[in-house]
Motif scaffolding. Sequence first.
Motif, PDB file in Angstrom:
ATOM      1  N   TYR A  38      35.631  41.157  48.538  1.00  0.00           N
ATOM      2  CA  TYR A  38      34.653  42.173  48.158  1.00  0.00           C
ATOM      3  C   TYR A  38      35.052  43.486  48.830  1.00  0.00           C
ATOM      4  O   TYR A  38      35.239  43.530  50.045  1.00  0.00           O
ATOM      5  CB  TYR A  38      33.259  41.729  48.601  1.00  0.00           C
ATOM      6  CG  TYR A  38      32.165  42.697  48.271  1.00  0.00           C
ATOM      7  CD1 TYR A  38      31.844  42.987  46.946  1.00  0.00           C
ATOM      8  CD2 TYR A  38      31.425  43.300  49.272  1.00  0.00           C
ATOM      9  CE1 TYR A  38      30.823  43.872  46.644  1.00  0.00           C
ATOM     10  CE2 TYR A  38      30.401  44.176  48.980  1.00  0.00           C
ATOM     11  CZ  TYR A  38      30.101  44.457  47.664  1.00  0.00           C
ATOM     12  OH  TYR A  38      29.085  45.337  47.365  1.00  0.00           O
ATOM     13  N   PRO A  64      41.231  40.714  39.388  1.00  0.00           N
ATOM     14  CA  PRO A  64      39.827  41.127  39.509  1.00  0.00           C
ATOM     15  C   PRO A  64      38.911  40.106  38.831  1.00  0.00           C
ATOM     16  O   PRO A  64      39.249  39.551  37.779  1.00  0.00           O
ATOM     17  CB  PRO A  64      39.786  42.479  38.796  1.00  0.00           C
ATOM     18  CG  PRO A  64      41.191  42.994  38.910  1.00  0.00           C
ATOM     19  CD  PRO A  64      42.065  41.779  38.819  1.00  0.00           C
ATOM     20  N   LEU A  65      37.765  39.884  39.419  1.00  0.00           N
ATOM     21  CA  LEU A  65      36.805  38.933  38.877  1.00  0.00           C
ATOM     22  C   LEU A  65      36.400  39.312  37.457  1.00  0.00           C
ATOM     23  O   LEU A  65      36.139  38.441  36.629  1.00  0.00           O
ATOM     24  CB  LEU A  65      35.576  38.849  39.788  1.00  0.00           C
ATOM     25  CG  LEU A  65      34.504  37.822  39.435  1.00  0.00           C
ATOM     26  CD1 LEU A  65      35.079  36.409  39.407  1.00  0.00           C
ATOM     27  CD2 LEU A  65      33.354  37.900  40.427  1.00  0.00           C
ATOM     28  N   SER A  66      36.394  40.601  37.163  1.00  0.00           N
ATOM     29  CA  SER A  66      36.022  41.056  35.820  1.00  0.00           C
ATOM     30  C   SER A  66      36.995  40.569  34.752  1.00  0.00           C
ATOM     31  O   SER A  66      36.664  40.542  33.569  1.00  0.00           O
ATOM     32  CB  SER A  66      35.933  42.585  35.781  1.00  0.00           C
ATOM     33  OG  SER A  66      37.177  43.154  36.141  1.00  0.00           O
ATOM     34  N   ASN A  73      39.868  36.000  43.740  1.00  0.00           N
ATOM     35  CA  ASN A  73      39.414  37.133  42.943  1.00  0.00           C
ATOM     36  C   ASN A  73      39.067  38.299  43.839  1.00  0.00           C
ATOM     37  O   ASN A  73      38.770  38.127  45.019  1.00  0.00           O
ATOM     38  CB  ASN A  73      38.161  36.784  42.128  1.00  0.00           C
ATOM     39  CG  ASN A  73      38.440  35.955  40.904  1.00  0.00           C
ATOM     40  OD1 ASN A  73      37.885  34.867  40.739  1.00  0.00           O
ATOM     41  ND2 ASN A  73      39.284  36.440  40.016  1.00  0.00           N
ATOM     42  N   THR A  75      36.537  41.857  43.809  1.00  0.00           N
ATOM     43  CA  THR A  75      35.416  42.478  43.117  1.00  0.00           C
ATOM     44  C   THR A  75      34.837  43.610  43.942  1.00  0.00           C
ATOM     45  O   THR A  75      34.955  43.631  45.162  1.00  0.00           O
ATOM     46  CB  THR A  75      34.307  41.438  42.797  1.00  0.00           C
ATOM     47  OG1 THR A  75      33.345  42.029  41.926  1.00  0.00           O
ATOM     48  CG2 THR A  75      33.620  40.949  44.057  1.00  0.00           C
ATOM     49  N   SER A  77      31.709  44.567  42.528  1.00  0.00           N
ATOM     50  CA  SER A  77      30.383  44.473  41.924  1.00  0.00           C
ATOM     51  C   SER A  77      29.556  43.401  42.613  1.00  0.00           C
ATOM     52  O   SER A  77      30.053  42.664  43.469  1.00  0.00           O
ATOM     53  CB  SER A  77      30.498  44.162  40.431  1.00  0.00           C
ATOM     54  OG  SER A  77      30.809  42.801  40.237  1.00  0.00           O
TER      55      SER A  77
END
Length: 137
Positions: A38, A64-66, A73, A75, A77
């Motif tokens: 994060y 990226p998690l997106s 991952n 992120t 967000s």
Amino acid sequence: MTRIDFHILSCTGFNEAAHYVCRLTEKAWAAGHSVLIYCDEDWLQGLDEHLWSFRPDAFVPHHPLSDGETRVNLTCSEDCGGHHDVLISLAHQQPPHFSRFNRLIEVVFEAPELKAAKRAHYRFYQERGYPLQNQRV
């Protein structure tokens, strides 16, 4: 209860901190853990690039998690996907949903605004009774 560690780095810049996060991520991934990193939005691309190139012989598959969920991952967000194992935070904001993770590692380096934010995170966790560990690196 989530184990929370603060890794306090002596470096002053993002690149050195990113290198440390990459090594930490590689170690956790190699041990079979899933990792969510994060970070602040303006650091996401830099961390992504560091993970591909921090060592010539290193390979930590991630994205990226997106773009979809994998064992590693990144992120910026509030979405954590299905992650719940290891959360590494290099963000000024307190990690959302940190309590669903087995372990949270808050990475701190010598940037005044970041240090102030991480001190606030520490107080928040401490007031709620989380076991806290500090590690100077």
